[in-house]
Design an enzyme around this catalytic site. Structure first.
Site, mmCIF file in Angstrom:
data_model
loop_
_atom_site.group_PDB
_atom_site.id
_atom_site.type_symbol
_atom_site.label_atom_id
_atom_site.label_comp_id
_atom_site.label_asym_id
_atom_site.label_seq_id
_atom_site.Cartn_x
_atom_site.Cartn_y
_atom_site.Cartn_z
ATOM 1 N N HIS A 192 0.820 -1.205 0.000
ATOM 2 C CA HIS A 192 0.000 0.000 0.000
ATOM 3 C C HIS A 192 0.858 1.262 0.000
ATOM 4 C CE1 HIS A 192 -3.170 -2.827 1.203
ATOM 5 N NE2 HIS A 192 -4.031 -1.898 0.842
ATOM 6 N N LYS A 195 -1.143 4.977 4.509
ATOM 7 C CA LYS A 195 -2.075 4.055 5.165
ATOM 8 C C LYS A 195 -1.694 3.923 6.635
ATOM 9 C CE LYS A 195 -4.079 -0.596 4.742
ATOM 10 N NZ LYS A 195 -5.455 -0.086 4.896
#
Length: 247
Positions: free
Chosen positions: A131, A135
């Protein structure tokens, strides 16, 4: 159908707002931020609310949305079995539907589904989730759900633990272990949301991978959930049943 978005000023919430505005059969009637009170008045006649906030707020938000008389679609992760059970009972008592999904990407839901189909046929399996560096949680809710689904299938099949001779790992290089499945989290500039499930047998390997290059990839799943969440009362976890994959 009248829709409210809670967390409308966040990255995912803003994308949901745009998707609802672009859908001819949906009407956006309320945009709530994290500090806004949730009530029938602030929801402005919404029939369904989409909740994309943070794990520390989502539990209270969902119960407040139910009390305000709307069905709820939730994309925030961090739920425990006990909290899910309370939501199910609350929604059932009020005759409302709630969907909580770890991922609304159709490709991600299919990878989770295919991973469970493969789980009983391979000696080894590990998960890598990748990611963007903004995040806030790791591992991702999708990776946790994938690992739990694989572990359930392996347990039902009576399989032994994945082979691993590691005796010393003071730096945690083998990653998190979720129900016996190793999960590795990558946070890297240039990524959005990606997952690999790697299966291994002697002499062969299977890799399942999905890539969401933009938040727009989640919107077909979100809009599907908005349209279907009111068809039953209580809690549904995961988008699988809405796609006909739970049989």
């Amino acid at each position: 159908m009248k829709v409210a978005v809670v967390g409308a000023h966040g990255r995912m919430g803003a994308t949901v707002v745009q998707a609802v505005n672009n859908a001819p059969d949906l009407e956006l009637v309320a945009q709530l931020d994290a500090a806004d009170a949730i009530s029938a008045q602030s929801l402005n006649g919404a029939e369904v609310a989409v909740e994309f906030t943070v794990p520390s707020q989502t539990d209270d938000n969902v119960h407040a949305l139910l009390d305000a008389g709307v069905h709820v679609v939730v994309g925030t992760t961090g739920w425990t079995p006990e909290r899910l059970a309370r939501v199910h009972e609350h929604a059932r008592q009020l005759g409302k539907g709630v969907l909580i999904a770890p991922n609304f990407s159709i490709s991600a839901v299919l990878v989770m589904h295919f991973a469970k189909q493969a789980a009983a046929h391979f000696e080894s399996v590990e998960i890598i989730e990748l990611h963007h560096p903004n995040k806030v949680d790791a591992p991702s809710g999708t990776a946790v759900s994938t690992a739990k689904g694989i572990a359930e299938v392996r347990a039902a099949a009576g399989m032994s633990p994945c082979p691993d001779a590691t005796e010393s790992d003071p730096l945690g290089a083998r990653g998190a272990v979720i129900d016996g499945i190793n999960v590795h989290a990558v946070r890297l500039r240039g990524l959005n949301a990606h997952e690999e499930v790697v299966f291994g047998n002697p002499g062969e390997q299977l890799i399942l991978r999905q890539d969401s290059f933009d938040r727009e990839s989640f919107m077909p799943g979100v809009l599907l959930a908005v349209r279907k969440v009111g068809e039953s009362s209580g809690l549904t976890v995961g988008l699988e049943s809405y796609l006909g994959l739970d049989g």
